[in-house]
Design an enzyme around this catalytic site. Sequence first.
Site, PDB file in Angstrom:
ATOM      1  N   CYS A  26      -5.261   2.651  10.430  1.00 19.31           N
ATOM      2  CA  CYS A  26      -5.758   3.800  10.537  1.00 19.31           C
ATOM      3  C   CYS A  26      -6.815   3.863  10.475  1.00 19.31           C
ATOM      4  O   CYS A  26      -7.132   5.257  10.536  1.00 19.31           O
ATOM      5  CB  CYS A  26      -5.182   4.933   8.912  1.00 19.31           C
ATOM      6  SG  CYS A  26      -5.761   4.562   7.594  1.00 19.31           S
ATOM      7  N   PHE A  41       1.253  -0.955   0.215  1.00 21.83           N
ATOM      8  CA  PHE A  41       0.135   0.533   0.129  1.00 21.83           C
ATOM      9  C   PHE A  41       0.748   1.429   0.063  1.00 21.83           C
ATOM     10  O   PHE A  41       0.612   2.014   0.860  1.00 21.83           O
ATOM     11  CB  PHE A  41      -1.039   0.148   1.261  1.00 21.83           C
ATOM     12  CG  PHE A  41      -1.915  -0.783   1.212  1.00 21.83           C
ATOM     13  CD1 PHE A  41      -3.010  -1.207   0.653  1.00 21.83           C
ATOM     14  CD2 PHE A  41      -0.888  -1.748   2.106  1.00 21.83           C
ATOM     15  CE1 PHE A  41      -3.725  -2.657   0.701  1.00 21.83           C
ATOM     16  CE2 PHE A  41      -1.774  -3.661   2.372  1.00 21.83           C
ATOM     17  CZ  PHE A  41      -2.855  -3.498   1.726  1.00 21.83           C
TER      18      PHE A  41
END
Length: 400
Positions: free
Chosen positions: A344, A235
Amino acid sequence: MRQVFLKRGKEESLLRFHPWVFSGAIQQADEGIGEGEVVRVVNSQGDFIAVGHYQMGSIAVRVLSFHDESIDEVFWGRRLASALQVRLSIGLSDNPQNNTYRLVHGEGDLLPGLVIDVYGQTAVMQAHSVGMHISRDVIARQLVKVMEGRIAHVYYKSETTLPGKMRADETGLSDDGELSYFIYGGSDDNTAMENGLLFYVDWLRGQKTGFFVDQRDNRLLLERFAKGRRVLNMFCYTGGFSFYAMRGGAEFVHSVDSSAKAIELTNRNVELNFPGDKRHQAFCEDAFRYLEQAGSQYDLIILDPPAFAKHRGALHNALKGYTRLNLKAFQKIQPGGILFTFSCSQVVTKDHFRNAVFTAAAQAGRQVRILHQLHQPADHPINIYHPEGEYLKGLVLYVE
């Protein structure tokens, strides 16, 4: 100023300075309140409690002040000056090796619904509430004034964050249709510096404000672990962890993202810092598919996925996703390897995340030690009365 009246007893969280009023706590509201309007919040007897932006949805009022005051140019200037002082006190603003930082972090800076990131001479301003969108011009004026020459441009970027965008025709929010534009100045220079490394910021089409400023300290920590290691950055987005690993002396770095645009930015950023360096390769591929097919060549892996859960209803599936992702990494990483793994998702607590990673380690049958427990940096402060603001969780793990 129109008023919102709370149900009896529903003022308790506000008396503890929590900055949100939920719609279920409201008994009644004055007629004609528009979305984004500044309102007074009062208890069932009409006693003042707070001032904030009104908005449709579960969070009906975002509190701007617990004092009965006008929300005017003086107010915005005072709040922005306070935010700047925090960044000066922690050595981020006016640092010749780092011109990239978050100046305003919503509730953490007592400005719920507003984010401002600084990239060199450009500040990128983002509204997450209708009220902040309506106030964008006065905020920009005060921002330029408070920064005293530290910035020359303000770019407004709210096309993906503004809740009222879908109702623009009804509310008039779009004005001339622009939700991303230079509200002050204008510049083609989109190069910024973080800890002495350069990178391009795509504030036009990139995610967030164009770069993930919140991983700055964690990238610097990764650099200390990178020497001689074979690194996989999953990512990767714009490649932040990748070029820190290269500066740290990695043997090679592989960057993976499902977005071709992200891979393009990663390659540009690596070339900007390490022109012609053959240690780096980037792959446009689904993360789970890549890990499934990857060999066991890596001894430093970074897992920094996008938020798997953006609301509580998605929590269960998100935790399954974190477990599955980390399991793949545990199965592939070399003995003695280092895993940097993150969440997150705001609704995923530290305990949730740690349990998901624990489950993955147990399923993989690996011995794992926690070396560091990571979180967001100091320019993403957490309002002590708003624990929901602690959204970034991370672990650095030694895997036998």
